[in-house]
Design a protein around this motif. Structure first.
Motif, short mmCIF file in Angstrom:
data_model
loop_
_atom_site.label_atom_id
_atom_site.label_comp_id
_atom_site.label_asym_id
_atom_site.label_seq_id
_atom_site.Cartn_x
_atom_site.Cartn_y
_atom_site.Cartn_z
N THR A 67 17.07 7.05 8.11
CA THR A 67 16.23 7.65 7.06
C THR A 67 15.40 6.60 6.35
OG1 THR A 67 17.82 9.44 6.72
CG2 THR A 67 16.28 8.98 4.93
N MET A 68 16.03 5.50 5.95
CA MET A 68 15.32 4.47 5.19
C MET A 68 14.29 3.75 6.05
SD MET A 68 16.48 5.08 2.33
CE MET A 68 15.53 3.86 1.46
N ARG A 69 14.59 3.58 7.32
CA ARG A 69 13.60 2.95 8.21
C ARG A 69 12.38 3.87 8.37
NH1 ARG A 69 14.91 -1.56 11.25
NH2 ARG A 69 13.37 -0.97 12.80
N GLY A 70 12.62 5.17 8.53
CA GLY A 70 11.50 6.10 8.63
C GLY A 70 10.68 6.14 7.35
N PHE A 71 11.39 6.11 6.21
CA PHE A 71 10.70 6.09 4.91
C PHE A 71 9.87 4.82 4.77
CE2 PHE A 71 11.05 5.07 0.27
CZ PHE A 71 10.12 6.00 -0.15
N ALA A 72 10.44 3.68 5.17
CA ALA A 72 9.72 2.40 5.08
C ALA A 72 8.49 2.39 5.98
CB ALA A 72 10.66 1.25 5.45
N GLU A 73 8.60 2.98 7.15
CA GLU A 73 7.45 3.03 8.06
C GLU A 73 6.32 3.86 7.46
OE1 GLU A 73 8.90 4.46 11.76
OE2 GLU A 73 9.96 2.61 12.27
N ASP A 74 6.67 4.96 6.78
CA ASP A 74 5.64 5.77 6.13
C ASP A 74 4.96 5.00 5.00
OD1 ASP A 74 5.88 7.98 7.75
OD2 ASP A 74 7.40 8.93 6.51
N LEU A 75 5.75 4.28 4.22
CA LEU A 75 5.16 3.46 3.16
C LEU A 75 4.25 2.38 3.74
CD1 LEU A 75 7.99 2.88 0.52
CD2 LEU A 75 6.07 4.47 0.44
N ALA A 76 4.64 1.82 4.87
CA ALA A 76 3.80 0.81 5.52
C ALA A 76 2.47 1.40 5.98
CB ALA A 76 4.54 0.19 6.70
N LYS A 77 2.51 2.65 6.45
CA LYS A 77 1.26 3.31 6.85
C LYS A 77 0.33 3.47 5.64
CE LYS A 77 3.25 6.03 10.65
NZ LYS A 77 3.59 7.40 11.08
N VAL A 78 0.91 3.84 4.51
CA VAL A 78 0.09 3.98 3.29
C VAL A 78 -0.58 2.66 2.95
CG1 VAL A 78 0.15 4.47 0.82
CG2 VAL A 78 1.48 5.88 2.40
N GLN A 79 0.14 1.56 3.15
CA GLN A 79 -0.45 0.25 2.84
C GLN A 79 -1.56 -0.13 3.82
OE1 GLN A 79 0.47 -0.25 -0.12
NE2 GLN A 79 2.00 1.32 0.35
N ASP A 80 -1.47 0.38 5.05
CA ASP A 80 -2.59 0.20 5.98
C ASP A 80 -3.84 0.90 5.44
OD1 ASP A 80 -1.19 -1.32 7.77
OD2 ASP A 80 -0.62 0.35 9.06
N TYR A 81 -3.65 2.12 4.94
CA TYR A 81 -4.78 2.85 4.35
C TYR A 81 -5.28 2.15 3.09
CZ TYR A 81 -3.45 6.69 7.48
OH TYR A 81 -3.16 7.44 8.59
N ARG A 82 -4.35 1.59 2.32
CA ARG A 82 -4.76 0.88 1.11
C ARG A 82 -5.53 -0.39 1.46
NH1 ARG A 82 -0.43 1.62 -2.07
NH2 ARG A 82 -1.46 3.08 -3.47
N GLN A 83 -5.15 -1.06 2.55
CA GLN A 83 -5.90 -2.22 3.01
C GLN A 83 -7.33 -1.84 3.38
OE1 GLN A 83 -5.48 -5.35 3.08
NE2 GLN A 83 -7.06 -6.04 4.50
N ALA A 84 -7.47 -0.71 4.08
CA ALA A 84 -8.82 -0.22 4.41
C ALA A 84 -9.58 0.13 3.14
CB ALA A 84 -8.71 1.00 5.33
N GLN A 85 -8.89 0.68 2.16
CA GLN A 85 -9.52 1.01 0.88
C GLN A 85 -10.08 -0.26 0.22
OE1 GLN A 85 -6.71 2.06 -2.12
NE2 GLN A 85 -8.23 2.95 -3.49
N VAL A 86 -9.28 -1.31 0.20
CA VAL A 86 -9.72 -2.57 -0.41
C VAL A 86 -10.95 -3.13 0.30
CG1 VAL A 86 -9.07 -4.99 -0.77
CG2 VAL A 86 -7.45 -3.18 -1.33
N GLU A 87 -10.91 -3.14 1.62
CA GLU A 87 -12.03 -3.68 2.40
C GLU A 87 -13.31 -2.87 2.18
OE1 GLU A 87 -10.59 -3.69 6.37
OE2 GLU A 87 -9.28 -5.44 6.09
N ARG A 88 -13.18 -1.55 2.12
CA ARG A 88 -14.36 -0.70 1.92
C ARG A 88 -14.92 -0.85 0.50
NH1 ARG A 88 -11.47 4.39 4.94
NH2 ARG A 88 -11.84 3.68 7.08
N LEU A 89 -14.04 -1.00 -0.48
CA LEU A 89 -14.52 -1.21 -1.84
C LEU A 89 -15.31 -2.51 -1.94
CD1 LEU A 89 -11.42 -0.11 -3.97
CD2 LEU A 89 -13.67 0.99 -3.92
#
Length: 300
Positions: A67-89
């Protein structure tokens, strides 16, 4: 002179427009740059949280571990999107605002050019007035001075028209760019939050599916396997009878006879089952098929 004063008032209005743009666009640039840096720091902190979650999962029972590994992977995906957000800004909002200073500088240069032309016109008018006062009979000098005033006035008029066109174009571009900058900002934010909401929904479902009772059963089984099963009810009589002592002594004698010295280092079947090693999930990260954390996790 009335025309000159009218032009001067017009130029002051243009100058104020450029100065106002320079002031507020500079503030927008500073604030949005700070916003982008804060978002990047939030991404880094979330990456650290992902690492901690995985380390924690490696130390837990299989159900919670998955469960925690799956939860951590989802959080990591969000940070990928946040990285793209930073670059686009940075690309679509902050950098264009930084470059806007060049347009402001060019427009200011046009205004200064007009002011120089206007000052020449004013000086020629002042010379003409002085000449009329000192030498009103010198028609030739007065005529030459009037010619210079007319020429300066024509230059001033032409420069005024050019300046009006320049400032009008500047204002149009400023309004269009302002619309573009903040439209890009809102679009980037909407895309990030839409993607993040989708992943967070998946993370929520992962946590909701967690079987707490199954983990508790595994935990209790391990505790009983390590420490044995004890009856917690108090004994009726704490002093054993002589017959019980004699029976225990005979059992110990029999056990000592059966257990040979050469087997002392070996464990019984029950003991080996009790101490069966728990799977070390840290080794999973080294397997070819194991999912690696996104590159954002390794950002510093």
């Amino acid at each position: 002179m009335n025309i000159i004063f009218s032009r001067d008032s017009q130029v002051r209005g243009m100058d104020n427009t450029v100065a106002n743009t320079e002031k507020y666009f500079g503030q927008f640039c500073s604030l949005l740059a700070a916003y982008t840096r804060k978002t990047a720091r939030l991404r880094n902190k979330a990456d650290q949280l992902v690492k901690q979650l995985i380390d924690f999962a490696n130390s837990e029972n299989p159900e919670l571990r998955a469960t925690m590994r799956g939860f951590a992977e989802d959080l990591a995906k969000v940070q990928d999107y946040r990285q793209a957000q930073v670059e686009r800004l940075e690309t679509k909002v902050v950098n264009p605002l930084k470059l806007y200073g060049a347009q402001i500088k060019q427009t200011r240069a046009e205004i200064k050019k007009f002011k120089r032309v206007q000052n020449r016109e004013i000086k020629q008018l002042e010379k003409l007035e002085k000449l009329r006062q000192k030498s009103p009979w010198d028609r030739q000098m007065i005529s030459q001075a009037e010619t210079r005033v007319q020429r300066a006035a024509m230059d001033s008029s032409r420069t005024t028209l050019q300046l009006e066109e320049t400032v009008d174009a500047f204002q149009r571009q400023k309004l269009k760019d302002l619309q573009t900058f903040f439209s890009n900002f809102v679009t980037i934010e909407m895309v990030f939050h839409a993607k993040a909401l989708e992943v967070y929904s998946s993370a929520f479902q992962t946590l909701e599916k967690y079987d707490l009772e199954r983990d508790l059963q595994d935990f209790r089984a391990k505790m009983q396997g390590v420490y044995g099963h004890y009856n917690t009810q108090p004994l009726a009589n704490t002093n054993p009878s002589p017959s019980v002592l004699q029976s225990l002594a005979s059992q110990v004698s029999v056990w000592s006879t059966i257990r040979s010295p050469g087997k002392e280092g070996e464990e019984s079947e029950d003991d080996s089952m009790e101490e069966a090693p728990v799977e070390d999930l840290r080794a999973l990260g080294q397997r070819p098929n194991a999912r690696e954390l996104p590159t954002t996790v390794r950002r510093t």
